[in-house]
Every structure is written in C-alpha cells, then in structure tokens.
Scaffold this motif. Sequence first.
Motif, PDB file in Angstrom:
ATOM      1  N   GLY A 338       0.810  -1.211   0.000  1.00 36.10           N
ATOM      2  CA  GLY A 338       0.000   0.000   0.000  1.00 36.10           C
ATOM      3  C   GLY A 338       0.846   1.263   0.000  1.00 36.10           C
ATOM      4  O   GLY A 338       0.329   2.353  -0.214  1.00 36.10           O
ATOM      5  N   SER A 339       2.149   1.131   0.234  1.00 37.93           N
ATOM      6  CA  SER A 339       3.034   2.293   0.210  1.00 37.93           C
ATOM      7  C   SER A 339       3.174   2.819  -1.209  1.00 37.93           C
ATOM      8  O   SER A 339       3.252   2.053  -2.169  1.00 37.93           O
ATOM      9  CB  SER A 339       4.413   1.915   0.762  1.00 37.93           C
ATOM     10  OG  SER A 339       5.355   2.940   0.508  1.00 37.93           O
ATOM     11  N   GLN A 340       3.229   4.151  -1.347  1.00 37.58           N
ATOM     12  CA  GLN A 340       3.423   4.753  -2.658  1.00 37.58           C
ATOM     13  C   GLN A 340       4.797   4.415  -3.242  1.00 37.58           C
ATOM     14  O   GLN A 340       5.001   4.477  -4.454  1.00 37.58           O
ATOM     15  CB  GLN A 340       3.289   6.276  -2.572  1.00 37.58           C
ATOM     16  CG  GLN A 340       1.869   6.778  -2.352  1.00 37.58           C
ATOM     17  CD  GLN A 340       1.767   8.268  -2.602  1.00 37.58           C
ATOM     18  OE1 GLN A 340       1.793   8.730  -3.726  1.00 37.58           O
ATOM     19  NE2 GLN A 340       1.641   9.033  -1.523  1.00 37.58           N
ATOM     20  N   LEU A 341       5.735   4.033  -2.393  1.00 32.40           N
ATOM     21  CA  LEU A 341       7.075   3.711  -2.866  1.00 32.40           C
ATOM     22  C   LEU A 341       7.188   2.282  -3.382  1.00 32.40           C
ATOM     23  O   LEU A 341       8.185   1.928  -4.003  1.00 32.40           O
ATOM     24  CB  LEU A 341       8.081   3.921  -1.728  1.00 32.40           C
ATOM     25  CG  LEU A 341       8.482   5.384  -1.485  1.00 32.40           C
ATOM     26  CD1 LEU A 341       9.155   5.531  -0.136  1.00 32.40           C
ATOM     27  CD2 LEU A 341       9.408   5.869  -2.580  1.00 32.40           C
ATOM     28  N   ASN A 342       6.186   1.461  -3.118  1.00 34.26           N
ATOM     29  CA  ASN A 342       6.219   0.082  -3.592  1.00 34.26           C
ATOM     30  C   ASN A 342       6.192   0.057  -5.129  1.00 34.26           C
ATOM     31  O   ASN A 342       5.374   0.728  -5.760  1.00 34.26           O
ATOM     32  CB  ASN A 342       5.015  -0.693  -3.037  1.00 34.26           C
ATOM     33  CG  ASN A 342       5.061  -2.163  -3.395  1.00 34.26           C
ATOM     34  OD1 ASN A 342       6.125  -2.717  -3.664  1.00 34.26           O
ATOM     35  ND2 ASN A 342       3.911  -2.805  -3.399  1.00 34.26           N
ATOM     36  N   SER A 343       7.124  -0.694  -5.720  1.00 37.88           N
ATOM     37  CA  SER A 343       7.217  -0.887  -7.176  1.00 37.88           C
ATOM     38  C   SER A 343       7.686   0.360  -7.926  1.00 37.88           C
ATOM     39  O   SER A 343       7.479   0.467  -9.124  1.00 37.88           O
ATOM     40  CB  SER A 343       5.871  -1.365  -7.756  1.00 37.88           C
ATOM     41  OG  SER A 343       5.503  -2.598  -7.192  1.00 37.88           O
ATOM     42  N   THR A 344       8.297   1.309  -7.226  1.00 39.42           N
ATOM     43  CA  THR A 344       8.884   2.465  -7.918  1.00 39.42           C
ATOM     44  C   THR A 344      10.284   2.693  -7.367  1.00 39.42           C
ATOM     45  O   THR A 344      10.756   1.949  -6.513  1.00 39.42           O
ATOM     46  CB  THR A 344       8.016   3.713  -7.750  1.00 39.42           C
ATOM     47  OG1 THR A 344       8.519   4.761  -8.588  1.00 39.42           O
ATOM     48  CG2 THR A 344       7.999   4.217  -6.312  1.00 39.42           C
ATOM     49  N   THR A 345      10.979   3.717  -7.886  1.00 39.62           N
ATOM     50  CA  THR A 345      12.329   4.033  -7.398  1.00 39.62           C
ATOM     51  C   THR A 345      12.299   5.359  -6.649  1.00 39.62           C
ATOM     52  O   THR A 345      11.377   6.176  -6.827  1.00 39.62           O
ATOM     53  CB  THR A 345      13.324   4.140  -8.562  1.00 39.62           C
ATOM     54  OG1 THR A 345      12.980   5.279  -9.375  1.00 39.62           O
ATOM     55  CG2 THR A 345      13.305   2.884  -9.420  1.00 39.62           C
ATOM     56  N   LEU A 346      13.312   5.577  -5.827  1.00 42.69           N
ATOM     57  CA  LEU A 346      13.394   6.833  -5.080  1.00 42.69           C
ATOM     58  C   LEU A 346      13.526   8.015  -6.034  1.00 42.69           C
ATOM     59  O   LEU A 346      12.967   9.092  -5.781  1.00 42.69           O
ATOM     60  CB  LEU A 346      14.585   6.789  -4.122  1.00 42.69           C
ATOM     61  CG  LEU A 346      14.467   5.829  -2.937  1.00 42.69           C
ATOM     62  CD1 LEU A 346      15.791   5.765  -2.186  1.00 42.69           C
ATOM     63  CD2 LEU A 346      13.347   6.252  -1.999  1.00 42.69           C
ATOM     64  N   ASN A 347      14.258   7.824  -7.132  1.00 40.69           N
ATOM     65  CA  ASN A 347      14.411   8.909  -8.099  1.00 40.69           C
ATOM     66  C   ASN A 347      13.087   9.241  -8.769  1.00 40.69           C
ATOM     67  O   ASN A 347      12.723  10.417  -8.908  1.00 40.69           O
ATOM     68  CB  ASN A 347      15.458   8.527  -9.151  1.00 40.69           C
ATOM     69  CG  ASN A 347      16.864   8.527  -8.582  1.00 40.69           C
ATOM     70  OD1 ASN A 347      17.110   9.038  -7.496  1.00 40.69           O
ATOM     71  ND2 ASN A 347      17.796   7.927  -9.303  1.00 40.69           N
TER      72      ASN A 347
END
Length: 611
Positions: A338-347
């Motif tokens: 459920g985190s917005q960071l899941n499946s993406t990169t910090l950049n």
Amino acid sequence: MIFPPPPNSHALAVLILTAIALILFSREKISLESSSLFILISLAVGFEIFPYQTDEKTFHAVDFFMGFGNEALIAVCSLMIAGQGILRTGALDPIGRILAKLWRLSPTLSLLLTLLLGAFISAFINNVPVVVLLLPVLISVSLKTGESATPILMPMGFSTLLGGTSTTIGTSTNLLVVAVATEMGLKKFSMFDFAVPAVLAGSIGILYLWLIAPRLLPKRKIAISDSSARIFTAHLAVTEESPINGKALIKALELTDGKMKIMGLERGEGNSIMQLPDVLLMPGDHLVINDTPENLKEFETVLHGTLYPVGSEDSPVDENNPLHDSDQQIAEVAIFQGSQLNSTTLNNFRFFDRYGLMPLALHRSGKRFKRIEDKIGEIRLRVGDILLIQGPRSNITNLKKSNDVLVLDSTVDLPYSKKAPIAMGLMLAIIMTAALGVLPIAISAPCGALLMIMTGCLDWRDATRALSAQVILIVVTSLALGTAMLTTGGAEYLGSVFVVMAGHASPPLVISGLMLLMAIFTNIISNNATAVIGTPIAISIANQMGQSAEPFVLAVLFGANMSFATPMAYKTNLLVMNAGEYSFTDFLKVGIPLVIIMWATLSFLLPIQFL
C-alpha cells in the motif's frame, strides 16, 4: 501397491500445468503476478482450443475467470481496504504506546504480552497492519534499552501468523479454503468452528516463541545504530584559484563526475540564486552540498574551494571546527503493502525533493547494498525493503505523518488520527456482523470498506493502493487451477494416489501426512495456491476413505498457514526479515521447530474434535 489408471488427457494436462505453476511460484526472479497470469491464460486458451465435455455439459474456458467474482476474493480485497483504514488512521497506535511503556517495566512479561496481543488482533485483522504497528514499538524499545531487537522481531511476526489461523477471516488462506470447500458441497464453516484446535496449538507455539525462539536468534546491531555513513550539509566556497571560477555551474558537476549533489547556491549570506546549469560562478559563491565527510573533502580538493560547516561560514572545516549535524537524525523506514514507494524508485518518486531526506543504504533479503546514492535511487523498491535515511527531525516527523512508509525508529510519537475511533468501530462492525451471522463476510467487509471511504478514514487513492495485484492474481489463478482439477478429475486422481501411498493408514495418520505435505508446500510456493489446490484433493481423499471431509480440509488450512520456515513464505516474513536483518538460516532455525510443534499438536487435536 496398485496405482489407479492414468487420468484423461485434460486432467493430465491440468496436473502438468499445476506442477509448472508450483515451480514458477517458487522462483524469485519471476514475479508472482506474471506467473499467475501466465497460468491463468494458459488454462483459458488451452480449454478454448481443446474443449472439455462431460455427459452433462461442456466446460467453458471463460469460467476460469469467475474467480474475479468469487466471494472469498471480494472479502479478501475488502478486508485489505479496511485494514488500510486501520493503518492510515493509526487506530492501533494507542496499543503500541501502552506496550512501549510496559516494556520498560518488565521486558520478559512484555514480550509474552506482545505475542499474545499480536496473535489476538491478527485473528480478526490482516496481520500486515499488526506487524506494521509492532515493528516500530519493538525497535524503539531496543534503541532505548540498548538491547538488540533481533531476538524479538521474528517471534512477534510469527505470533501474528499463529493468531490468523484461528478464525475464518484471520487470513486470506482461511477465506479461500472455506470458499472452495463450500463450493464443493461442504457445510460452510462459521467464524469460530476451528478456533479450539487453533488456539490450543497456537498457545504452545506462543510459549515456544516466548521462551525458546529468542535464544535461537543472534543478537546483532541493526543498521539504525550504525552512523558511519552519515550525511552532512556543508558550504563549499568558490575561491580565486578554483577551476570553476568564472565557469558555469555545470562545470562543477563535470569535475566531480556528477557525484556532487548541490542543494543550493548562495551569493552572499542568505542570498540564494537559481541553480541554473549555465549560471556563472564567482569567488565567494557558496555551493550548499549534502554528502559524507569523505566526499565533501574530496569535492573541496577537486574544486580547490574552502569547506565550511553550516552556521559557521567564517571558520573553515578543521579539527577545531568540524562538521556537525545537531538537528540531523538517522531513521529506518520500511516499504509495506500500500506504500506509494512500492514498485517504484526513489528517483522516480522524487523522495529527496518531497521530504528533504537523504537515503543512506538499502536492506533487502538479509543483504546490505553499498551506500551509493545514485544506485539506491535507481533500485525498484518492493514490500519489505528497509531504507536507512537521514535528515532533520521535522522532516522525519513529516514523513511519518505521510504514511507513505513505516518509520521504524522512535524519533517522534506515532501518529494518531481523529478518525481512528471511527476506523476501529467500522472494523469491529465488520467482524461482529460476520461472527453473529447477520451478514456474510463477503457482504459485511465491502460495506465496511465503503464506510471507511465515506467517513474519510481513507480516500480512494489509499483504497486502491491497499489492493495487491499479486494477491488478486494468485487467488484467481489458484481458484482456476482448483476448478480445472476438480472438473477434469485431476483432484480425484491425486486423491487416489495419496490413498494408495498411505496404504492402510488410519484417517488420523492420513490427516497428519496431508497437513505436513501442505506445510512443506506453503514454505516453497504461495500459501494461497497451496490452500486452493490442496482443498479439492483433501475432499477427494476423505470421500474415497469414507470419512468426514472437515478434518481433511482443515489439515489443508492449517498446513497452508504454517509459513514459518522461509522468509518468502509470507509477506510479513520479508518485512520482519529486513527490519531485523535476519538470514535465511535464521528462519530455518526458528521456523522449522515451530512448524513441527504446530503439525504435531494439530495432528493430535483435529481427529479428536472432527472424526
């Protein structure tokens, strides 16, 4: 030993595809979503090209997609949304505060209370928000007491798995087994029908997690206590002799091979100017930079500038005037479902721009990536990843309030929303209406999820993030495989083989063997796949032995929930693994005895109650 004749071609093809599915589901390099969709499409296309007909009717390939409307999947998705409402509002946070206070009084008794509380809550709420609640509490306690958190994090995670086995809504696995068994003609299990053996076996498991498991785990410092990679903010002044004097700003980046992160540009004290690539640098200009002391000194040497600590721009950095970070803090944050960071990169997420926090390191599956900011920024994050970050106290506070990640340290109090009592009330209403038989869980859970949104406990963006494509696809694919095995006679064939191999074994021994087989499968492949594929086989075995099917189905249910021996067996295992920096061997060392304890106890209890 005479084995039954081979099944028909369709059943044989389904069994081969099932074996392929089990292999794919156990491969880390292939995403579970891709594997599930491949199996689902293969089933549909295969049965469309080669239709399966019986004397009664023709089986249509499109029926494999009926799992998207299965009541178990509807309940699972709705409960995930409701659980997200509990997480977003911080409805469980008061419990965390009470536990944190008790830990200061008696750590031993507090561990037992934590295990019991985690198990009890997980009987009614998905264990992900429970683990998300308890992780920062336990890590906070370890930081304040100076004791290692590793002996207690894994037992806490396992206690929530034990609690989830005691009710029909405790885990998605339970819901699926009950739904498949009901579709096959069994009387529907009510919420507490198998609570007695689950609670008795779980109590023994809790005692093991309390008294023995912590002694089997190593005491080690987690990354949060390692400050060797701290980031500092400093001012690098341009001098007359500097090779960037009179040159464009981009020249400074070229000379440092693009490693220098310029956070600001000042021309005169407090006079910031735009960081345009072509802006010309002049003597006295200050580049505001964030990096390690080693890199800052390297930039000073390469650019022939003068390095000043923030707030002391009149005294260059030296032994008497070192870099300082009085307002800086280091924190660990975890990526959860459920985190917005899941499946993406910090950049891609623009993490630093949003929160002003610098990532120092990334932990995944027991290994630590080297602190190379560009590399960390380009790694696609996933559930269970732990980020070591640094920044001002206020920025970490803002990050915790955002609920985009789970902050694992104790720098600020846990958030508590005014909507928390509403969220908790709605969750209790979902549970009570289902437990009392007022509404089935497939109806009460969507109603509760809708009310969570309507009352503002979470918005639609939060609700959609709560849904897991991985869970949805594995559930639908598992249901499709179960349907195919049942329709073509594949389940009956496997049941016959199991009965033949069991020889003249008594029903209790067959139940025990079936449960052990499911326990092995669930630690290698998906627990939901194990449950749905195993349920029709269990019913076929019971029918061929002339026994009541309930204990055989429950053997599948309990076996599929014994996800203790490997970190990949359950999503909260990965979260706990990375937070505690456990190795694969640590899970084997603690998890295998727990599997044996639960298997042996339930092998004794199930026949007593249900045969």
